[in-house]
Scaffold this active site. Structure first.
Site, short mmCIF file in Angstrom:
data_model
loop_
_atom_site.label_atom_id
_atom_site.label_comp_id
_atom_site.label_asym_id
_atom_site.label_seq_id
_atom_site.Cartn_x
_atom_site.Cartn_y
_atom_site.Cartn_z
N CYS A 1 0.93 -1.02 0.00
CA CYS A 1 -0.03 0.06 -0.02
C CYS A 1 0.97 1.18 0.16
O CYS A 1 2.12 1.14 -0.25
CB CYS A 1 -0.96 -0.16 1.28
SG CYS A 1 -0.18 0.16 2.72
N CYS B 1 1.72 2.09 -7.34
CA CYS B 1 2.38 0.87 -7.03
C CYS B 1 2.81 0.25 -8.59
O CYS B 1 1.95 0.26 -9.53
CB CYS B 1 1.40 -0.39 -6.81
SG CYS B 1 0.97 -0.11 -4.98
N CYS C 1 -3.28 1.68 -3.78
CA CYS C 1 -1.96 2.55 -4.33
C CYS C 1 -2.19 3.03 -5.61
O CYS C 1 -1.32 3.78 -6.18
CB CYS C 1 -0.72 1.85 -3.89
SG CYS C 1 -0.47 0.33 -4.37
#
Length: 139
Positions: A15, A93, A89
């Site tokens: 996250c 990410c 995210c």
């Protein structure tokens, strides 16, 4: 004969801050899978400490995550993981080709009180239990 550690499936929870959801998920996976699965967690922009409300929510169910430290996501950790679970995210990410991805849509516990974090904790447990059933059947 014991299986070599390399044969264990590995899961990376990601996250943004690596302070709440990913830390709770890692705590659940260690608790539910024991040493059957290698557990990692990281964040694309980690904070300095774990969310204290997440720590308290996990303590309520007998899981201690106080020793965990938010960690910056790096390529080596991602490449070494069989399953990468992202949690809110989005584009922060990175995507690594050839990896199994799951994106868990979960509320962010940041700034929330314990009453709001408990259902997030419980939803994470449900999802982690399903993952354990897939990765370590008959554990």
């Amino acid at each position: 004969m014991n299986a070599m550690t390399d044969s264990k499936p590995s899961v990376l929870f990601v996250c943004v801050h690596n302070a709440g959801r990913s830390q709770m998920a890692a705590g659940w996976l260690r608790h539910l899978a024991g040493d059957q699965v290698l557990v990692r967690s990281a964040g694309s922009a980690p904070t300095e400490q774990i969310n204290p409300v997440a720590v308290e929510a996990m303590r309520e169910v007998g899981i201690d995550i106080t020793g965990n430290i938010p960690t910056l996501l790096d390529h080596d950790t991602a490449y070494a993981s069989d399953v990468i679970v992202t949690m809110g995210c989005g584009d922060a990410c990175p995507v690594f080709p050839g990896k199994r991805y799951e994106d868990w849509k979960l509320d962010d516990p940041a700034g929330q009180g314990i009453e709001s974090v408990r259902p997030i904790r419980d939803e994470i447990r449900t999802r982690v239990a399903q993952l354990v059933d897939e990765l370590a059947p008959g554990r």
